[in-house]
Design an enzyme around this catalytic site. Structure first.
Site, PDB file in Angstrom:
ATOM      1  N   SER A   6       0.717  -1.166   0.224  1.00  0.00           N
ATOM      2  CA  SER A   6      -0.173   0.590   0.083  1.00  0.00           C
ATOM      3  C   SER A   6       0.442   1.351   0.277  1.00  0.00           C
ATOM      4  O   SER A   6       2.438   1.534   0.773  1.00  0.00           O
ATOM      5  CB  SER A   6      -0.893   0.368   1.022  1.00  0.00           C
ATOM      6  OG  SER A   6      -0.612   1.192   1.046  1.00  0.00           O
ATOM      7  N   HIS A  31      -1.251  -1.107  -4.065  1.00  0.00           N
ATOM      8  CA  HIS A  31      -2.311  -1.054  -3.916  1.00  0.00           C
ATOM      9  C   HIS A  31      -2.163   0.720  -3.985  1.00  0.00           C
ATOM     10  O   HIS A  31      -1.393   1.281  -2.905  1.00  0.00           O
ATOM     11  CB  HIS A  31      -2.639  -1.570  -2.432  1.00  0.00           C
ATOM     12  CG  HIS A  31      -3.341  -1.347  -1.871  1.00  0.00           C
ATOM     13  ND1 HIS A  31      -4.907  -2.357  -2.327  1.00  0.00           N
ATOM     14  CD2 HIS A  31      -4.132  -0.873  -0.911  1.00  0.00           C
ATOM     15  CE1 HIS A  31      -5.745  -1.821  -1.645  1.00  0.00           C
ATOM     16  NE2 HIS A  31      -5.669  -1.058  -0.968  1.00  0.00           N
ATOM     17  N   ASP A  33      -4.727   4.126  -2.140  1.00  0.00           N
ATOM     18  CA  ASP A  33      -5.621   3.711  -1.441  1.00  0.00           C
ATOM     19  C   ASP A  33      -5.800   5.757  -2.015  1.00  0.00           C
ATOM     20  O   ASP A  33      -5.485   6.200  -1.832  1.00  0.00           O
ATOM     21  CB  ASP A  33      -5.244   4.360  -0.327  1.00  0.00           C
ATOM     22  CG  ASP A  33      -4.667   2.672   0.428  1.00  0.00           C
ATOM     23  OD1 ASP A  33      -5.896   1.852  -0.142  1.00  0.00           O
ATOM     24  OD2 ASP A  33      -3.629   1.883   0.499  1.00  0.00           O
ATOM     25  N   MET A  35      -8.442   7.998  -0.571  1.00  0.00           N
ATOM     26  CA  MET A  35      -9.166   8.329   0.109  1.00  0.00           C
ATOM     27  C   MET A  35      -9.710  10.481  -0.064  1.00  0.00           C
ATOM     28  O   MET A  35      -9.040  11.336  -0.406  1.00  0.00           O
ATOM     29  CB  MET A  35      -8.512   8.642   0.960  1.00  0.00           C
ATOM     30  CG  MET A  35      -7.543   7.042   2.147  1.00  0.00           C
ATOM     31  SD  MET A  35      -7.539   7.106   3.735  1.00  0.00           S
ATOM     32  CE  MET A  35      -6.783   5.707   3.357  1.00  0.00           C
ATOM     33  N   HIS A  64      -7.063   1.497  -4.921  1.00  0.00           N
ATOM     34  CA  HIS A  64      -9.016   1.146  -3.681  1.00  0.00           C
ATOM     35  C   HIS A  64      -9.324   2.641  -2.999  1.00  0.00           C
ATOM     36  O   HIS A  64      -8.523   3.463  -2.619  1.00  0.00           O
ATOM     37  CB  HIS A  64      -8.176   0.774  -2.126  1.00  0.00           C
ATOM     38  CG  HIS A  64      -9.085   0.322  -0.638  1.00  0.00           C
ATOM     39  ND1 HIS A  64      -7.967   0.695   0.187  1.00  0.00           N
ATOM     40  CD2 HIS A  64      -9.938   0.593  -0.786  1.00  0.00           C
ATOM     41  CE1 HIS A  64      -9.350   0.130   1.232  1.00  0.00           C
ATOM     42  NE2 HIS A  64     -10.585  -0.259   0.610  1.00  0.00           N
ATOM     43  N   MET A  66     -11.907   4.721  -1.763  1.00  0.00           N
ATOM     44  CA  MET A  66     -12.560   4.910  -0.698  1.00  0.00           C
ATOM     45  C   MET A  66     -12.657   7.085  -0.599  1.00  0.00           C
ATOM     46  O   MET A  66     -12.706   7.764   0.084  1.00  0.00           O
ATOM     47  CB  MET A  66     -11.707   5.486   1.033  1.00  0.00           C
ATOM     48  CG  MET A  66     -11.046   3.311   1.326  1.00  0.00           C
ATOM     49  SD  MET A  66      -9.424   3.430   2.050  1.00  0.00           S
ATOM     50  CE  MET A  66      -7.963   3.985   1.032  1.00  0.00           C
ATOM     51  N   MET A 135     -12.040  -5.531   4.246  1.00  0.00           N
ATOM     52  CA  MET A 135     -11.256  -4.641   5.297  1.00  0.00           C
ATOM     53  C   MET A 135     -10.971  -5.381   5.910  1.00  0.00           C
ATOM     54  O   MET A 135     -11.801  -5.439   7.237  1.00  0.00           O
ATOM     55  CB  MET A 135     -11.777  -3.487   5.119  1.00  0.00           C
ATOM     56  CG  MET A 135     -11.516  -2.115   4.027  1.00  0.00           C
ATOM     57  SD  MET A 135     -10.191  -1.976   3.560  1.00  0.00           S
ATOM     58  CE  MET A 135      -9.379  -1.537   4.889  1.00  0.00           C
ATOM     59  N   ASP A 173      -6.808  -6.330   3.588  1.00  0.00           N
ATOM     60  CA  ASP A 173      -6.582  -4.858   3.805  1.00  0.00           C
ATOM     61  C   ASP A 173      -6.231  -4.597   5.098  1.00  0.00           C
ATOM     62  O   ASP A 173      -7.568  -4.169   5.723  1.00  0.00           O
ATOM     63  CB  ASP A 173      -6.899  -4.289   2.439  1.00  0.00           C
ATOM     64  CG  ASP A 173      -5.975  -2.314   3.120  1.00  0.00           C
ATOM     65  OD1 ASP A 173      -5.325  -2.504   3.671  1.00  0.00           O
ATOM     66  OD2 ASP A 173      -6.974  -1.654   1.997  1.00  0.00           O
TER      67      ASP A 173
END
Ligand code: DX5
Ligand code: ZN
Length: 213
Positions: A6, A31, A33, A35, A64, A66, A135, A173
């Site tokens: 990540s 990965h 992330d 957000m 990913h 979010m 998660m 994750d």
């Protein structure tokens, strides 16, 4: 089994070089992330950054999201170079439409659930999925402790995937380290995400290899 380090724990001052280093360390995925400060209480990066680092490596960009209302942004992430786009079941009311849109963009389709969301909620979407992301911490921050109840959820998800007869990857994750990787893989995980465990290791290859159990 695949490892997906990540980016949340990487050195953002050298983002492109870090992506290349992860590829050189032998990881299968990186990965990413994303957000938005709304779906989770943290902000990371957007499609501009994904596009900027895309030329640095050919490794699979495991994105990913979010973010709320992901349908608004999936095309931008696809164009920026995401290979696999995972959205959260809890992030919108049009999950199926969003998954179909990712598929129509020619990208791999992922769906994630937070720790308190039951595995059964995934069932209606199985025919559309290439990957399920469980998660094992509340999403938002790296470096949190693995929630022990996640192991049972992984096993339940693995059974659901098996029953469906479909070829769906099972990614986990949050709080993954060499200490619990075997437990998680034994429960049925096929992709391990790890931020702090990889980036805080002596070097990236050591961090990635330590997860291969
Ligand atoms: C958390 C992110 C994770 C996080 C994992 O919301 O989705 O990918 O970076 O970090 P570690 O492995 O440190 O728990
Ligand atoms: Zn993540």
């Amino acid at each position: 089994m695949k490892v997906s380090p990540s980016i949340l724990s990487c050195d953002f001052a050298h983002f492109g070089d870090q992506i290349r280093a992860v590829e050189e360390a032998g990881a299968e995925y990186i990965h990413i992330d994303v957000m938005d400060g709304v779906f989770v209480p943290n902000i990371s990066l957007g499609p501009v950054m994904v596009k900027a680092v895309r030329p640095y490596a050919s490794i699979v960009f495991d994105t990913h999201l979010m973010i709320v209302n992901p349908i608004k942004y999936v095309e931008e992430f696809a164009k920026a170079g995401a290979d696999l786009i995972t959205i959260h079941l809890e992030s919108c009311d049009n999950v199926e439409e969003t998954l179909l849109k990712i598929k129509s963009l020619g990208k791999k389709v992922g769906l994630s659930i937070k720790p308190k969301t039951p595995v059964s909620a995934l069932e209606p979407y199985l025919p559309l999925l290439d990957l399920i992301l469980i998660m094992s911490v509340e999403p938002g921050f790296g470096g949190q402790a693995y929630i022990p109840e996640s192991t049972a959820k992984i096993a339940e998800t693995a059974a659901l995937i098996k029953k469906s007869g479909r070829d769906i990857e099972l990614e986990v994750d949050g709080g993954i380290s060499a200490a619990n990787a075997k437990e998680v893989v034994d429960a049925g995980a096929t992709v391990l995400v790890a931020g702090s465990a990889v980036f805080k290791a002596k070097d990236l290859k050591t961090g990635v290899d330590a997860l291969r159990v």
